[in-house]
Scaffold this motif. Structure first.
Motif, PDB file in Angstrom:
ATOM      1  N   GLY A  38      28.106  51.455  47.443  1.00 41.66           N
ATOM      2  CA  GLY A  38      27.855  50.686  48.926  1.00 41.66           C
ATOM      3  C   GLY A  38      29.044  50.539  49.575  1.00 41.66           C
ATOM      4  O   GLY A  38      29.153  50.862  50.952  1.00 41.66           O
ATOM      5  N   LEU A  39      30.398  50.342  48.950  1.00 35.02           N
ATOM      6  CA  LEU A  39      31.536  49.960  49.698  1.00 35.02           C
ATOM      7  C   LEU A  39      32.280  51.177  49.976  1.00 35.02           C
ATOM      8  O   LEU A  39      33.111  51.489  50.926  1.00 35.02           O
ATOM      9  CB  LEU A  39      32.345  49.185  48.550  1.00 35.02           C
ATOM     10  CG  LEU A  39      31.680  47.685  48.370  1.00 35.02           C
ATOM     11  CD1 LEU A  39      32.992  47.068  47.403  1.00 35.02           C
ATOM     12  CD2 LEU A  39      31.985  46.800  49.748  1.00 35.02           C
ATOM     13  N   THR A  40      31.975  52.246  49.239  1.00 38.63           N
ATOM     14  CA  THR A  40      33.102  53.566  49.519  1.00 38.63           C
ATOM     15  C   THR A  40      32.706  54.093  50.953  1.00 38.63           C
ATOM     16  O   THR A  40      33.840  54.265  51.546  1.00 38.63           O
ATOM     17  CB  THR A  40      32.469  54.556  48.538  1.00 38.63           C
ATOM     18  OG1 THR A  40      32.918  54.249  47.219  1.00 38.63           O
ATOM     19  CG2 THR A  40      33.435  55.917  48.856  1.00 38.63           C
ATOM     20  N   PRO A  41      31.604  54.347  51.360  1.00 33.99           N
ATOM     21  CA  PRO A  41      31.294  54.703  53.070  1.00 33.99           C
ATOM     22  C   PRO A  41      31.997  53.778  53.799  1.00 33.99           C
ATOM     23  O   PRO A  41      32.596  54.264  54.563  1.00 33.99           O
ATOM     24  CB  PRO A  41      29.866  54.550  53.115  1.00 33.99           C
ATOM     25  CG  PRO A  41      29.316  55.042  51.680  1.00 33.99           C
ATOM     26  CD  PRO A  41      30.139  54.019  50.739  1.00 33.99           C
ATOM     27  N   ALA A  42      31.945  52.449  53.493  1.00 32.56           N
ATOM     28  CA  ALA A  42      32.724  51.538  54.701  1.00 32.56           C
ATOM     29  C   ALA A  42      34.182  51.587  54.434  1.00 32.56           C
ATOM     30  O   ALA A  42      34.700  51.530  55.491  1.00 32.56           O
ATOM     31  CB  ALA A  42      32.200  50.149  54.262  1.00 32.56           C
ATOM     32  N   ILE A  43      34.619  51.794  53.260  1.00 33.05           N
ATOM     33  CA  ILE A  43      36.026  51.858  52.884  1.00 33.05           C
ATOM     34  C   ILE A  43      36.609  53.123  53.782  1.00 33.05           C
ATOM     35  O   ILE A  43      37.700  53.186  54.365  1.00 33.05           O
ATOM     36  CB  ILE A  43      36.531  52.019  51.238  1.00 33.05           C
ATOM     37  CG1 ILE A  43      36.120  50.418  50.942  1.00 33.05           C
ATOM     38  CG2 ILE A  43      37.947  52.182  51.388  1.00 33.05           C
ATOM     39  CD1 ILE A  43      36.310  50.361  49.582  1.00 33.05           C
ATOM     40  N   ILE A  44      35.622  54.133  53.603  1.00 31.94           N
ATOM     41  CA  ILE A  44      36.219  55.715  54.164  1.00 31.94           C
ATOM     42  C   ILE A  44      36.375  55.420  55.564  1.00 31.94           C
ATOM     43  O   ILE A  44      37.068  56.052  56.263  1.00 31.94           O
ATOM     44  CB  ILE A  44      35.464  56.641  53.464  1.00 31.94           C
ATOM     45  CG1 ILE A  44      35.627  56.755  51.986  1.00 31.94           C
ATOM     46  CG2 ILE A  44      35.766  58.086  54.133  1.00 31.94           C
ATOM     47  CD1 ILE A  44      36.994  57.262  51.383  1.00 31.94           C
ATOM     48  N   SER A  45      35.241  54.920  56.126  1.00 32.51           N
ATOM     49  CA  SER A  45      35.005  54.831  57.656  1.00 32.51           C
ATOM     50  C   SER A  45      35.997  53.972  58.168  1.00 32.51           C
ATOM     51  O   SER A  45      36.528  54.166  59.470  1.00 32.51           O
ATOM     52  CB  SER A  45      33.419  54.121  57.933  1.00 32.51           C
ATOM     53  OG  SER A  45      32.731  54.979  57.461  1.00 32.51           O
ATOM     54  N   THR A  46      36.605  52.974  57.464  1.00 34.44           N
ATOM     55  CA  THR A  46      37.558  52.169  58.004  1.00 34.44           C
ATOM     56  C   THR A  46      38.819  52.694  57.866  1.00 34.44           C
ATOM     57  O   THR A  46      39.833  52.837  58.839  1.00 34.44           O
ATOM     58  CB  THR A  46      37.640  50.961  57.222  1.00 34.44           C
ATOM     59  OG1 THR A  46      36.460  50.026  57.345  1.00 34.44           O
ATOM     60  CG2 THR A  46      38.896  49.782  57.722  1.00 34.44           C
ATOM     61  N   LEU A  47      39.224  53.547  56.797  1.00 38.38           N
ATOM     62  CA  LEU A  47      40.528  54.012  56.733  1.00 38.38           C
ATOM     63  C   LEU A  47      40.648  55.542  57.233  1.00 38.38           C
ATOM     64  O   LEU A  47      41.806  55.878  57.859  1.00 38.38           O
ATOM     65  CB  LEU A  47      40.818  54.564  55.085  1.00 38.38           C
ATOM     66  CG  LEU A  47      40.871  53.119  54.403  1.00 38.38           C
ATOM     67  CD1 LEU A  47      41.004  53.601  52.803  1.00 38.38           C
ATOM     68  CD2 LEU A  47      42.129  52.104  54.776  1.00 38.38           C
TER      69      LEU A  47
END
Length: 434
Positions: free
Chosen positions: A386-395
């Motif tokens: 769940g966190l990986t897409p949010a992390i990638i989208s932020t970075l």
């Protein structure tokens, strides 16, 4: 010395090959059922949410239902694993297919919002939660089941073939969706054709459940029953009390697995379309190439664990994973027409995914193996998936190679986790299970 030679020459019998084939087929179909929802999310949104809503909102709600399946995985996996460790592997392994087949078939037959109103998305949510619970028990149950049936000299090969079957389910889903779009008119697909993949998945799931009835209980669980060494208390309690290090290391390994699958396979098509304006048809072809090569690489890497040290393989595959990610996200954008090649290359570099189940299986003794693998795998997948897409989208706005950096970072984490993870033998001696 002779015993070592006997182990090294061990081969899979016809009975074991049959068990492996049935396990892999069922696993592939379950993952197929799980991912086609994502592939068809846009059409699902149009049918199960009010037409008065904005399209982006309906699609966001559909992906919310997709995410609900991930949230249900830990609970379903832990509950199913508990009974797998106390009542038997076979029963739960068969039940997981049924729990996936029923909601998948019902999704294909469920009336739309225009017919049922607000009940339609609520029922769809319930079905998606059932799917998540089923998939939470399938992968851990499959790994435990085939590893305990395989001879010691071929546990890596057997586990790898099952893992390849699971990833092959993603490939199968992609092929079915592409075939449907190629032989049907777009209006027909949007009106009713999107239901066909769900109906097919449900039918195939019932067939897999029927075939799994002929599987035998694992020799290791039968031996534990005969010696009264099944868990006499809650397996989760034993895990938290005696195997915290194994749980932590297994969760960190799974983090690496999720990064490889989510970033290099699932997120790659939309990211390449958005960041580098590559056509959807080419990115879908690249996704197919990556998934196929991923399937081959996990089988090869897992099989090598039968003869090569897991720590050595983790270092090699960890470096390879980082190189594959860098090639996909830093080199292929410079030469857009080579995307399919670099996607395939990144899939081949995903052998680390095949090492993760081996590491987890070796980390837990037989008495709590199903629960240990399921607890670690499902909680980690739910959190990091769940966190990986949010992390990638932020970075990514900071640097377009952020996905590659993230995968490389998790590769380091996974290598460290595999290096320090306890082995089955030490855990067995401690708990006197095997």
């Amino acid at each position: 010395m002779s015993s070592c030679l006997e182990v090294s020459r061990a081969s899979l019998s016809l009975s074991q090959l049959r068990i492996l084939a049935l396990a892999s087929l069922g696993g592939a179909l379950e993952f197929y059922d799980f991912v086609i929802f994502a592939f068809l999310a846009k059409l699902i949104a149009a049918h199960f949410f009010p037409a008065s809503q904005a399209e982006w909102l309906r699609q966001a709600e559909a992906f919310g239902l997709f995410g609900a399946g991930y949230l249900a995985r830990p609970l379903g996996g832990i509950v199913m694993a508990h009974f797998g460790d106390t009542s038997g592997r076979k029963k739960i392994f068969t039940l997981s297919v049924l729990l996936m087949a029923v909601p998948t078939l019902m999704m294909g037959l469920l009336p739309s919002y225009q017919t049922l109103g607000v009940s339609a998305p609520l029922i769809l949510l319930l079905l998606r939660i059932m799917q998540g619970a089923a998939i939470g028990g399938e992968a851990p149950g499959g790994w435990v089941f085939v590893s305990e049936h395989a001879p010691r000299g071929r546990i890596g090969l057997a586990t790898g073939l099952l893992t390849g079957g699971l990833t092959g389910g993603i490939f199968l889903g992609s092929v079915v969706i592409l075939t449907m779009h190629s032989i049907m008119k777009p209006d027909d697909v949007a009106a009713w054709g999107w239901r066909i993949p769900f109906i097919l998945g449900g039918i195939f799931g019932f067939a897999a459940m029927f075939l799994r009835r002929w599987l035998d209980e694992t020799p290791i669980f039968r031996e534990m029953q005969e010696k009264a060494k099944t868990a006499s208390t809650l397996p989760a309690k034993i895990l938290i009390r005696d195997h915290r290090r194994s749980i932590l290391c297994s969760m960190m390994m799974t983090w690496t697995l999720t990064a490889a699958i989510v970033v290099l396979i699932l997120m790659m098509p939309p990211m390449m379309q958005t960041l580098h304006n590559i056509s959807s048809s080419e990115t879908m072809l690249a996704s197919l190439a990556a998934t196929l090569c991923l399937t081959l690489s996990v089988v090869a890497a897992s099989a090598l664990t039968d003869t090569v040290s897991l720590k050595t393989l983790s270092a090699i595959c960890g470096v390879g994973l980082a190189i594959g990610a860098m090639g996909l996200y830093s080199v292929s954008p410079l030469f857009p027409h080579t995307l399919v090649f670099w996607a395939a290359f990144s899939g081949l570099c995903c052998g680390f995914v095949g090492l993760v189940p081996i590491g987890m299986l070796r980390a837990f003794p037989a008495m709590v193996r199903f629960s240990g693998v399921s607890l670690s795998y499902n909680i980690s997948y739910a959190v990091f998936g769940g966190l990986t897409p949010a992390i990638i989208s932020t970075l990514t706005p900071q640097t377009p190679v952020a996905p590659a950096i993230y995968v490389a970072f998790t590769a380091i984490i996974g290598c460290i986790a595999l290096y320090f993870s306890p082995t089955e033998d030490s855990a067995s001696r401690k708990n006197k299970v095997r």
